[in-house]
Design a protein around this motif. Structure first.
Motif, PDB file in Angstrom:
ATOM      1  N   VAL A  54      32.174  56.313  16.661  1.00 17.21           N
ATOM      2  CA  VAL A  54      31.653  55.191  15.401  1.00 17.21           C
ATOM      3  C   VAL A  54      33.214  55.682  14.595  1.00 17.21           C
ATOM      4  O   VAL A  54      33.560  56.760  14.469  1.00 17.21           O
ATOM      5  CB  VAL A  54      30.514  55.770  14.399  1.00 17.21           C
ATOM      6  N   PHE A  55      33.833  54.685  14.140  1.00 19.71           N
ATOM      7  CA  PHE A  55      35.168  55.020  13.326  1.00 19.71           C
ATOM      8  C   PHE A  55      34.886  54.151  11.930  1.00 19.71           C
ATOM      9  O   PHE A  55      34.519  53.129  11.792  1.00 19.71           O
ATOM     10  CB  PHE A  55      36.225  54.091  13.814  1.00 19.71           C
ATOM     11  N   ASP A  56      35.093  54.922  10.910  1.00 15.85           N
ATOM     12  CA  ASP A  56      34.870  54.508   9.527  1.00 15.85           C
ATOM     13  C   ASP A  56      36.064  54.331   8.953  1.00 15.85           C
ATOM     14  O   ASP A  56      36.652  55.199   8.497  1.00 15.85           O
ATOM     15  CB  ASP A  56      34.014  55.450   8.628  1.00 15.85           C
ATOM     16  N   PRO A  57      36.761  53.260   8.791  1.00 14.57           N
ATOM     17  CA  PRO A  57      38.055  53.021   8.521  1.00 14.57           C
ATOM     18  C   PRO A  57      38.266  53.458   6.969  1.00 14.57           C
ATOM     19  O   PRO A  57      39.452  53.692   6.503  1.00 14.57           O
ATOM     20  CB  PRO A  57      38.405  51.542   8.601  1.00 14.57           C
ATOM     21  N   GLY A  58      37.250  53.020   6.009  1.00 16.23           N
ATOM     22  CA  GLY A  58      37.306  53.392   4.540  1.00 16.23           C
ATOM     23  C   GLY A  58      37.701  54.910   4.459  1.00 16.23           C
ATOM     24  O   GLY A  58      38.289  55.545   3.399  1.00 16.23           O
ATOM     25  N   LYS A  59      36.894  55.931   5.192  1.00 13.17           N
ATOM     26  CA  LYS A  59      37.135  57.213   5.201  1.00 13.17           C
ATOM     27  C   LYS A  59      37.995  57.855   6.190  1.00 13.17           C
ATOM     28  O   LYS A  59      38.262  58.959   6.101  1.00 13.17           O
ATOM     29  CB  LYS A  59      35.715  57.692   5.193  1.00 13.17           C
ATOM     30  N   ASN A  60      38.515  57.002   7.184  1.00 11.59           N
ATOM     31  CA  ASN A  60      39.363  57.637   8.316  1.00 11.59           C
ATOM     32  C   ASN A  60      38.858  58.450   9.021  1.00 11.59           C
ATOM     33  O   ASN A  60      39.324  59.505   9.720  1.00 11.59           O
ATOM     34  CB  ASN A  60      40.601  58.115   7.400  1.00 11.59           C
ATOM     35  N   LEU A  61      37.673  58.412   9.135  1.00 11.64           N
ATOM     36  CA  LEU A  61      36.583  59.273   9.914  1.00 11.64           C
ATOM     37  C   LEU A  61      36.042  58.737  11.199  1.00 11.64           C
ATOM     38  O   LEU A  61      35.626  57.600  11.311  1.00 11.64           O
ATOM     39  CB  LEU A  61      35.447  59.866   9.131  1.00 11.64           C
ATOM     40  N   VAL A  62      36.444  59.559  12.364  1.00  9.21           N
ATOM     41  CA  VAL A  62      35.818  59.239  13.743  1.00  9.21           C
ATOM     42  C   VAL A  62      34.681  60.064  13.901  1.00  9.21           C
ATOM     43  O   VAL A  62      34.923  61.361  13.822  1.00  9.21           O
ATOM     44  CB  VAL A  62      37.001  59.429  14.866  1.00  9.21           C
ATOM     45  N   THR A  63      33.596  59.742  14.513  1.00 12.97           N
ATOM     46  CA  THR A  63      32.741  60.370  15.145  1.00 12.97           C
ATOM     47  C   THR A  63      32.470  60.158  16.802  1.00 12.97           C
ATOM     48  O   THR A  63      32.277  59.020  16.737  1.00 12.97           O
ATOM     49  CB  THR A  63      31.150  60.375  14.324  1.00 12.97           C
ATOM     50  N   LEU A  64      32.595  61.276  17.350  1.00 13.67           N
ATOM     51  CA  LEU A  64      32.536  60.773  18.809  1.00 13.67           C
ATOM     52  C   LEU A  64      31.716  61.915  19.685  1.00 13.67           C
ATOM     53  O   LEU A  64      31.238  62.859  19.349  1.00 13.67           O
ATOM     54  CB  LEU A  64      33.765  61.175  19.438  1.00 13.67           C
TER      55      LEU A  64
END
Length: 181
Positions: A54-64
Motif C-alpha cells: 500500500v502506498f499513501d502518497p499524502g504521507k509518502n508512506l509505503v507498507t510492503l
C-alpha cells in the motif's frame, strides 16, 4: 513456460488478490489469507511469489509484505537507500506462515519492483542481475518515471526487441521532501 497448472494457479491467485484486496488493506494479512487458500487447493510443489503493498502518497508512506519474491529496491536519486527482501516463503508452501510488513517513508525516492525475468535478461553476454539493475537505475535516474521504466527495459532487450523471459518492472515514486538537500 510452466504449463497449464501454473497458469491456472496464477489466474486463481490474481482473482483472489483482487477479491480479498478490496476488504483487506493490510499487506501481511492479505498474504496470510491468500497463502491459506493457495495451500489448501494448489497442486503439491506449486507456489507463488508475491509482493503486496500500500502506498499513501499524502504521507509518502509505503507498507510492503513479501512472500518469497525478489527484494524491493528503495532508491534515492543516486544511491540505494534500502532493500526489502522476503521474510517469508512463497505462498502455498506452508499453511502457517507469518507474514510481516515493512513500512517506510519514500524520502523523495522510488521503489523498484521487478520479476526475475529482468534480472536474468542479458546485456551483451552477461545476465543483468541485481547489481546491473541498480547500475541502470542510477544511469536513468534523471529521466521522468515513465521514460525511466522504458529505458531500463530497452537496455536489456536484444537488438530485435526480444527477451528470454517475462520482463516486469514497476516503479513507485514518492514526492520530494522539502528541506532535503
Amino acid at each position: 513456460g510452466k504449463g497449464m497448472n501454473a497458469a491456472l494457479l496464477m489466474a486463481k491467485t490474481a482473482s483472489l488478490f483482487r477479491c480479498l484486496g478490496k476488504g483487506i488493506h493490510d499487506p501481511a494479512k492479505l498474504l496470510t489469507m491468500l497463502n491459506r487458500e493457495i495451500f489448501e487447493t494448489s497442486i503439491r510443489g506449486m507456489f507463488v511469489t508475491m509482493l503486496a503493498g500500500v502506498f499513501d502518497p499524502g504521507k509518502n508512506l509505503v507498507t510492503l509484505a513479501n512472500a518469497g519474491h525478489l527484494p524491493v529496491l528503495h532508491m534515492g536519486c543516486a544511491a540505494l537507500i534500502a532493500e526489502y527482501p522476503a521474510k517469508a516463503p512463497p505462498l502455498g508452501i506452508s499453511p502457517d506462515c507469518d507474514f510481516s510488513n515493512d513500512s517506510f517513508d519514500l524520502q523523495g525516492g522510488c521503489i523498484y519492483l521487478y520479476t526475475d525475468g529482468l534480472l536474468e535478461a542479458r546485456m551483451g553476454d552477461q545476465r543483468l542481475e541485481k547489481e546491473g539493475l541498480i547500475r541502470l537505475v542510477k544511469e536513468y535516474a534523471h529521466l521522468p518515471i515513465a521514460q525511466r521504466c522504458g529505458a531500463i527495459a530497452d537496455a536489456v532487450r536484444s537488438p530485435d526487441g526480444a527477451v528470454e523471459d517475462d520482463l516486469t518492472l514497476m516503479i513507485v515514486e514518492g514526492k520530494a521532501t522539502h528541506g532535503m538537500q
